[in-house]
Write an enzyme that holds these catalytic residues in place. Sequence first.
Site, PDB file in Angstrom:
ATOM      1  CG  ASP A  65      -0.324  -0.580   2.354  1.00 24.61           C
ATOM      2  OD1 ASP A  65       1.270  -0.660   2.700  1.00 24.61           O
ATOM      3  OD2 ASP A  65      -1.047  -0.772   3.523  1.00 24.61           O
ATOM      4  CG  ASN A 125      -8.751  -0.712  11.894  1.00 28.40           C
ATOM      5  OD1 ASN A 125      -7.701  -1.328  11.164  1.00 28.40           O
ATOM      6  ND2 ASN A 125      -9.169   0.386  11.258  1.00 28.40           N
ATOM      7  CG  HIS A 127      -5.775  -2.325   8.635  1.00 33.62           C
ATOM      8  ND1 HIS A 127      -5.902  -0.435   9.163  1.00 33.62           N
ATOM      9  CD2 HIS A 127      -4.112  -2.207   9.142  1.00 33.62           C
ATOM     10  CE1 HIS A 127      -5.082  -0.432   9.539  1.00 33.62           C
ATOM     11  NE2 HIS A 127      -4.026  -1.440   9.673  1.00 33.62           N
ATOM     12  CD  GLU A 132      -8.213   1.690   7.602  1.00 33.46           C
ATOM     13  OE1 GLU A 132      -8.735   0.732   8.060  1.00 33.46           O
ATOM     14  OE2 GLU A 132      -7.766   2.622   7.628  1.00 33.46           O
TER      15      GLU A 132
END
Length: 226
Positions: A65, A125, A127, A132
Amino acid sequence: MTKTDSYEALSHELAETIVKQLREKPNSCFGLPTGRTPLGCYGLLSQWSDMRVLDWSRARCFQLDEYIDPAERSMTFEHFLEQNLFKHTNLPEENRFNPRQCDDYDGLIQSCGGLDLTILGIGSNGHIAFNEPGTVRESWTHCLWLTESTREANKSYFGGQPRVPRQAITMGIETILQSDKLILIASGDKKRAILERAMLGPVSADVPASFLSLHPHVTIITDFDL
Ligand code: PGA
């Protein structure tokens, strides 16, 4: 799942696995993460590469990413990988790939024969890469808005949350699941609860890491017990 005794042992285990892949298939395609967790492994690979015992001349490395529009180049993941790994290796510049600099990242990966081994961290979280919560399984490389929790987690790199970019580009879940082999790394107690949810809870876009249980060759390396 491989439970190691320490962060150093986790880093060693991961580095040895990458070396094995590189030796068995010198032109391997790697999906490589950034973040704090892989740093120990990259340190070892850098040392071994400095000693010229590793040959990266035919390998292809794909960033998972990248931020869109960080204020400075030194804050990009491209820079991170360059500083923490690539500059120690003989990996040719043209074999380093960044989704930010490619119109069809998935097509590019496929034209190189597909990812052989992809390493992933896990966000608090849930991801993986920058997929996400809410990202669907049928996602390929795409742009997205970062969640506030991710921007908060990464603020130390930017000198405060307001300076963290709001947008990024990431390999999708499908891109990741197409990799021959996957390794998920998680270090420290703060990752225990989310890893537990990802591995033992339902497969759901609420926890993108849960999609990994759909893959036949996933190794999880931790330095804690689940
Ligand atoms: P970390 O990041 O290795 O810095 O914990 C993991 C991630 O957010 O994917």
